[in-house]
Design an enzyme around this catalytic site. Structure first.
Site, PDB file in Angstrom:
ATOM      1  N   ASP A  54      -2.851   9.237  -2.546  1.00 16.33           N
ATOM      2  CA  ASP A  54      -4.310  10.246  -2.100  1.00 16.33           C
ATOM      3  C   ASP A  54      -2.981  11.477  -1.152  1.00 16.33           C
ATOM      4  O   ASP A  54      -3.565  12.489  -0.863  1.00 16.33           O
ATOM      5  CB  ASP A  54      -5.258  10.415  -2.268  1.00 16.33           C
ATOM      6  CG  ASP A  54      -6.038  10.994  -2.387  1.00 16.33           C
ATOM      7  OD1 ASP A  54      -5.355  12.601  -2.583  1.00 16.33           O
ATOM      8  OD2 ASP A  54      -7.959  10.702  -2.170  1.00 16.33           O
TER       9      ASP A  54
ATOM     10  N   ASP B 279       8.812   7.585  -5.589  1.00 15.27           N
ATOM     11  CA  ASP B 279       7.609   8.322  -4.505  1.00 15.27           C
ATOM     12  C   ASP B 279       7.094   9.092  -5.826  1.00 15.27           C
ATOM     13  O   ASP B 279       7.725  10.262  -5.788  1.00 15.27           O
ATOM     14  CB  ASP B 279       8.686   9.210  -3.283  1.00 15.27           C
ATOM     15  CG  ASP B 279       7.673   9.666  -3.117  1.00 15.27           C
ATOM     16  OD1 ASP B 279       6.237  10.082  -3.358  1.00 15.27           O
ATOM     17  OD2 ASP B 279       7.718  10.878  -1.427  1.00 15.27           O
TER      18      ASP B 279
HETATM   19  P1  ADP Z   1      -6.402   3.287  -4.865  1.00 16.21           P
HETATM   20  O1  ADP Z   1      -6.912   3.439  -3.854  1.00 16.21           O
HETATM   21  O2  ADP Z   1      -6.424   3.508  -5.892  1.00 16.21           O
HETATM   22  O3  ADP Z   1      -6.146   1.845  -4.357  1.00 16.21           O
HETATM   23  P2  ADP Z   1      -3.313   3.536  -3.205  1.00 16.21           P
HETATM   24  O4  ADP Z   1      -2.988   4.859  -2.547  1.00 16.21           O
HETATM   25  O5  ADP Z   1      -3.712   2.712  -2.467  1.00 16.21           O
HETATM   26  O6  ADP Z   1      -4.748   4.181  -4.104  1.00 16.21           O
HETATM   27  O7  ADP Z   1      -2.380   2.785  -3.937  1.00 16.21           O
HETATM   28  C1  ADP Z   1      -2.248   3.165  -5.539  1.00 16.21           C
HETATM   29  C2  ADP Z   1      -0.646   2.404  -5.081  1.00 16.21           C
HETATM   30  O8  ADP Z   1      -0.339   3.688  -4.785  1.00 16.21           O
HETATM   31  C3  ADP Z   1      -0.284   1.323  -4.682  1.00 16.21           C
HETATM   32  O9  ADP Z   1       0.248   0.914  -5.444  1.00 16.21           O
HETATM   33  C4  ADP Z   1       0.875   1.866  -3.619  1.00 16.21           C
HETATM   34  O10 ADP Z   1       1.712   1.355  -3.226  1.00 16.21           O
HETATM   35  C5  ADP Z   1       0.964   3.643  -4.332  1.00 16.21           C
HETATM   36  N1  ADP Z   1       1.749   4.639  -3.682  1.00 16.21           N
HETATM   37  C6  ADP Z   1       1.725   5.069  -1.965  1.00 16.21           C
HETATM   38  N2  ADP Z   1       2.338   6.108  -1.759  1.00 16.21           N
HETATM   39  C7  ADP Z   1       2.358   6.202  -2.783  1.00 16.21           C
HETATM   40  C8  ADP Z   1       3.628   7.459  -3.453  1.00 16.21           C
HETATM   41  N3  ADP Z   1       3.675   8.686  -2.182  1.00 16.21           N
HETATM   42  N4  ADP Z   1       4.635   7.816  -4.668  1.00 16.21           N
HETATM   43  C9  ADP Z   1       3.821   6.345  -5.544  1.00 16.21           C
HETATM   44  N5  ADP Z   1       2.973   5.672  -5.588  1.00 16.21           N
HETATM   45  C10 ADP Z   1       2.797   5.517  -3.858  1.00 16.21           C
END
Ligand code: ADP
Length: 172
Positions: free
Chosen positions: A35, A11
């Site tokens: 985000d 995370d």
């Molecule tokens: P985007 O809109 O740029 O596609 P997302 O947040 O939907 O962004 O997804 C981008 C990546 O971030 C995905 O691989 C998702 O699994 C990952 N993700 C979601 N939560 C976390 C977190 N807490 N830490 C790291 N990566 C995360």
């Protein structure tokens, strides 16, 4: 393999690094996925600072404080929404990595963590995104001596696996 690059499962909000990168949207006012997780962990002061920035175009990056996060900085970058590949998606994604790393360099960041930009809600094909990310990081590290560690934090197993196999294939 470049020993300044690390791929981990985890995370991003828990990473004890100087800066974490947020895969934001153009409003910079928060959203879902990584985000949302970053804003929840940082607390409401992050949103307050983001409001003053007035958004961010796709491919660019902006920096704020990290507030309640272990990281001192958050670098917000806006990945492209995948629209089939003919809308400059590859170049825009590459720019996210380049601009985030340039901003980190300007703020004397030594350790930085990236999520997998655009491969969640924005539906960028994973294998393709991973190759672009690794190529840009590799090019950056070839010229930079100030960054000590770049961590790619994979929240999903499939993302971790994609990075690991691309890393091997590209002879990083
Ligand atoms: P985007 O809109 O740029 O596609 P997302 O947040 O939907 O962004 O997804 C981008 C990546 O971030 C995905 O691989 C998702 O699994 C990952 N993700 C979601 N939560 C976390 C977190 N807490 N830490 C790291 N990566 C995360």
């Amino acid at each position: 393999m470049e020993d300044r690059l690390e791929i981990i499962e985890g995370d991003i909000t828990r990473q004890k690094v100087d800066a974490i990168v947020n895969a934001a949207n153009t409003s910079l006012l928060g959203g879902g996925g990584v985000d949302g997780a970053i804003h929840r962990a940082a607390g409401p002061a992050l949103l307050e600072e983001c409001r003053k920035l007035g958004g961010c175009p796709t491919g660019e990056a902006r920096i704020t404080g990290g507030y309640n996060l272990p990281a001192k900085w958050v670098i917000h970058t806006v990945g492209p929404v995948w629209r089939g590949g003919n809308r400059a998606e590859d170049e825009l994604l590459a720019k996210c990595y380049r601009n985030s790393l340039a901003l980190a360099e300007r703020h004397s960041v030594k350790t930085i963590a990236f999520p997998s930009i655009s491969t969640g809600a924005y539906r960028f094909p994973l294998e393709r995104a991973v190759r672009i990310a690794l190529r840009e990081i590799k090019n950056f590290l070839a010229h930079n001596r100030t960054l000590e560690k770049i961590v790619i934090v994979c929240f999903e197993k499939r993302v971790y696996k994609a990075y690991k196999s691309a890393l091997e294939e590209m002879g990083f």
